[in-house]
Write a protein that holds these residues in place. Structure first.
Motif: not given
Length: 747
Positions: A37, A110, A19, A114, A23, A135-136, A26, A138-139
């Motif tokens: 992913v 993307s 993970l 995620i 990241a 990651l979330r 991303a 960045s989402r």
């Protein structure tokens, strides 16, 4: 090869390291990020099931099926087509395009990847990772930074127009169906070639190159490879169909499923919370929640009721009376109960019933002999009109005059005969002299109804209003503090007068004038309800994807008298609505069945996610017959044994009964439009038809297919078809051809 039954999830260190690595990708290329992913998910599954066999030829979908069976062997919550695992499989097709064709992807892809990863790890209860949180984050940054122009650009990048190869949607569909068989044959040949390669290696290892079997295997491998090359060329020739299918899979994969939608709507938005805060439940503080389709009006009502039952946030004046939620149809009662169970987390709630059943309980207090046959009310009105009408109106127009104007508006004799009240929406004008026999015939009909006890629905409201002052003093009169009304625009002014008088405190209503599908007019002031300063509009659309909302709003702009205040918005990406046309009704039925099979097979939608809407009962019967013959389970939401929590059943209903419902995929079958009754002028009839179409279009969450007869006489259908670009519309091509217009030339 490891033990096939072994299940050993990867360690926390294994997962966190991957993970962390993910990241760092991303903010770079979206195609490579999505590929990474899916590589992480596939690697996780391989570690779980076959950690010692990285040469396994099993593909991701096979591991997904094994995982689904392991996690949910009884299929209670991980059901193919409506779970996050299915969404992962759909998006996984994109990674092949990245691998083999260096295809670029978009921020939407993307964001979806995620979310898919998070949902997958949620199944594993492994969402506490710091790297996953990054990651979330960045989402969220990707989502927040996108303007509507960015969204449109991304949808356009994914979008594929069917005429890119001068092909109609019908021919594209034929190719898609052929592709399924060819892909299956191709996979079988690839498996054969791998088996031949393994056998050749084995024969070489044992020095059997001179054995006859060695030559035979090589020959068979050559033949299989030759067949595979030929089949690959066939598949390659269908690139338009491949692109079409890929585009839909991407866009539908980005859309919310029904269950995701339900989870999403449990949390009130800032807009909804602000409206709730403005609802002041007091002695006379009636309130209206307005908003176009898909904005969550019903849910605001349900949340308001929950607050009214145990919170002071609505400044509730405590009383000893009931709280009741009323709506227009039995189908909506079922659906509102379903949503209420979700919103109250299965605890159950208040009383929910149709307005008609509520009125029946009041009518029974007026006179125990009285009854209304709601299912045959129109037929009964026509029969009475034929026997008693002495006016200049045709019998059907006379029946409409009684039910839709006089009784619906609680029009008095003085207003009708002396004041000459305007008859808005009615087809034929009447002078004061023309109205005298109308009223005389009405009085004769009322005498018969009083003698028989069988009342017209409209006359029942008149009798209730006459008796309400004395009824309210009785001990057996219902004690109701608050009446909540869903789809209020479908009730008459007389019915609203009754409800206003039955509520000891106030009415809380939700409605949309642009969805008024039963009556020619609507007036709160006529009902004695004052909502000046006590109405608020919702603007954010939760239900419809952006392309569906755009179609609905463009069509709504054609409706006379539409509410100009509404400017709904949606930021959900989605697939373009599609139009299928034929003057042959049987051909339309065939197209409909093909598309249903397509969404079940290619996009793995569960049957309960598909909703067929048609204009008339005989259309519904014909569609059900064909679906059952094709092996599908089918039900109507208005069936007595229907439950919205049922799975595996395709839902079919009429345009009127679809009101208030929704589904991920809607098939709007329109060989014609429904009959809406007599007595209305052409402008009013056209408006009701357009309101019906607007309602039907906005039932769709992810995708809508529309099936139209190009020879239809209805202007509303022609206007709807005109919103589909020529490049994506068989209807437009057929119309141009009929006019003798060739592509590239103007008439």
């Amino acid at each position: 090869m490891s033990d096939p039954n072994r299940v050993s999830p990867p360690s926390s260190e294994y997962l966190e390291a991957r993970l962390e690595r993910l990241a760092t990708l991303a903010d770079f290329d979206h195609g490579f990020f999505v590929l990474a992913v899916h590589s992480l998910i596939e690697g996780y599954l391989r570690e779980t099931f076959d950690p010692d066999d990285y040469q396994s030829h099993e593909i991701l979908s096979t591991f997904i099926d094994r995982y689904r069976e392991m996690k949910d062997p009884e299929g209670r919550y991980l059901r193919r087509g409506c779970d996050c695992l299915s969404t992962i499989c759909i998006q996984h097709d994109l990674t092949n395009a990245v691998r083999h064709r260096f295809k670029s992807l978009t921020p939407m892809d993307s964001i979806s990847a995620i979310e898919n990863l998070y949902n997958f790890l949620a199944l594993e209860k492994r969402t506490s990772s710091l790297a996953l949180a990054k990651l979330r984050s960045s989402r969220d940054s990707l989502q927040d930074s996108r303007s509507k122009a960015d969204l449109l650009k991304e949808i356009a990048l994914i979008g594929y127009k069917a005429n890119s190869a001068e092909k109609s949607l019908s021919s594209i569909m034929t190719e898609v169906e052929a592709l399924r068989t060819e892909r299956s044959e191709s996979a079988a040949l690839e498996a054969k070639i791998l088996a031949y390669d393994a056998e050749i290696i084995k024969l070489k290892a044992t020095n059997q190159e001179l054995d006859s079997r060695y030559d035979s295997v090589r020959k068979e491998r050559f033949e299989a490879e030759s067949m595979l090359r030929s089949l690959t060329k066939e598949i390659e020739s269908k690139r338009d169909a491949e692109d079409y299918l890929s585009r839909q899979r991407r866009l539908l994969g980005l859309s919310r499923s029904r269950k995701e939608y339900e989870r999403f709507i449990l949390k009130l938005t800032t807009e909804q919370r602000e409206i709730l805060d403005r609802i002041k439940l007091g002695s006379d503080a009636d309130f209206l929640v307005k908003g176009p389709a898909g904005t969550g009006k019903t849910l605001v009502l349900i949340k308001a009721i929950e607050k009214a039952r145990g919170s002071d946030k609505l400044e509730l004046e405590t009383g000893d009376g009931e709280t009741v939620l009323l709506t227009f149809t039995r189908t909506l009662v079922k659906y509102d109960e379903y949503l209420s169970r979700i919103a109250s987390e299965g605890k159950g709630a208040h009383r929910i019933q149709t307005a008609d059943s509520f009125f029946d309980s009041i009518l029974n207090l007026v006179d125990g002999r009285y009854r209304v046959d709601y299912d045959n009310n129109t037929k009964y009105a026509a029969d009475l009109a034929k026997r008693y009408n002495t006016s200049s109106l045709e019998a059907d127009d006379f029946a409409s005059e009684l039910e839709r104007f006089i009784y619906a508006g609680n029009i008095t004799k003085k207003e009708y005969l002396e004041d000459g009240i305007e008859r808005k929406g009615m087809r034929k004008s009447l002078s004061k002299e023309d109205r005298l026999p109308v009223w005389a015939s009405l009085e004769a009909i009322e005498k018969e109804m009083e003698q028989s006890g069988l009342l017209l629905k409209g006359y029942a409201t008149k009798r209730m209003l006459q008796e309400l002052p004395s009824l309210k003093a009785r001990s057996d009169f219902p004690k109701i503090d608050y009446i909540f009304i869903d789809e209020v625009q479908d009730l008459s002014a007389a019915e609203l007068m009754i409800l206003k008088n039955c509520s000891r405190k106030c009415l809380i209503m939700a409605g949309d004038e642009d969805q008024a599908i039963y009556r020619p007019g609507f007036s709160f002031s006529r009902a004695g309800i004052n909502i000046v300063g006590r109405s608020r509009s919702l603007g954010r659309n939760f239900r419809n994807s952006y392309p569906i909302l755009q179609l609905a709003e463009r069509f709504r702009a054609t409706i006379t008298g539409r509410d100009p205040e509404y400017e709904p918005d949606s930021d959900r990406p989605g697939d373009d609505p599609e139009l299928f046309v034929s003057a042959d009704r049987e051909a339309l039925y065939s197209m409909l069945l093909r598309r249903i099979e397509y969404f079940l097979r290619e996009h793995q939608y569960e049957a309960e996610n598909l909703f067929v809407i048609a204009p008339r009962n005989d259309d519904i019967a014909a569609i059900k017959t064909r679906l059952v013959a094709a092996g599908h389970m089918v039900k109507e939401p208005r069936d007595s044994d229907f439950d919205f929590s049922e799975n595996g059943i395709i839902r079919v209903t009429t345009m009127h009964s679809a009101k208030g419902l929704d589904a991920p995929v809607v098939f709007l079958f329109l060989p014609t439009l429904p009959f809406i009754g007599f007595g209305l002028d052409s402008t009013t009839s056209d408006k009701i038809h357009r309101d019906l179409l607007y309602v039907a279009i906005t039932r769709a969450m992810d995708h809508i297919d529309i099936f139209i007869n190009p020879d239809s006489k209805h202007a509303a259908l022609k206007d709807l078809a005109a919103f589909f670009p020529e490049s994506n519309s068989d209807f437009a091509k057929a119309t141009l051809s009929a006019r003798g217009v060739k592509k590239g030339k103007k008439s």
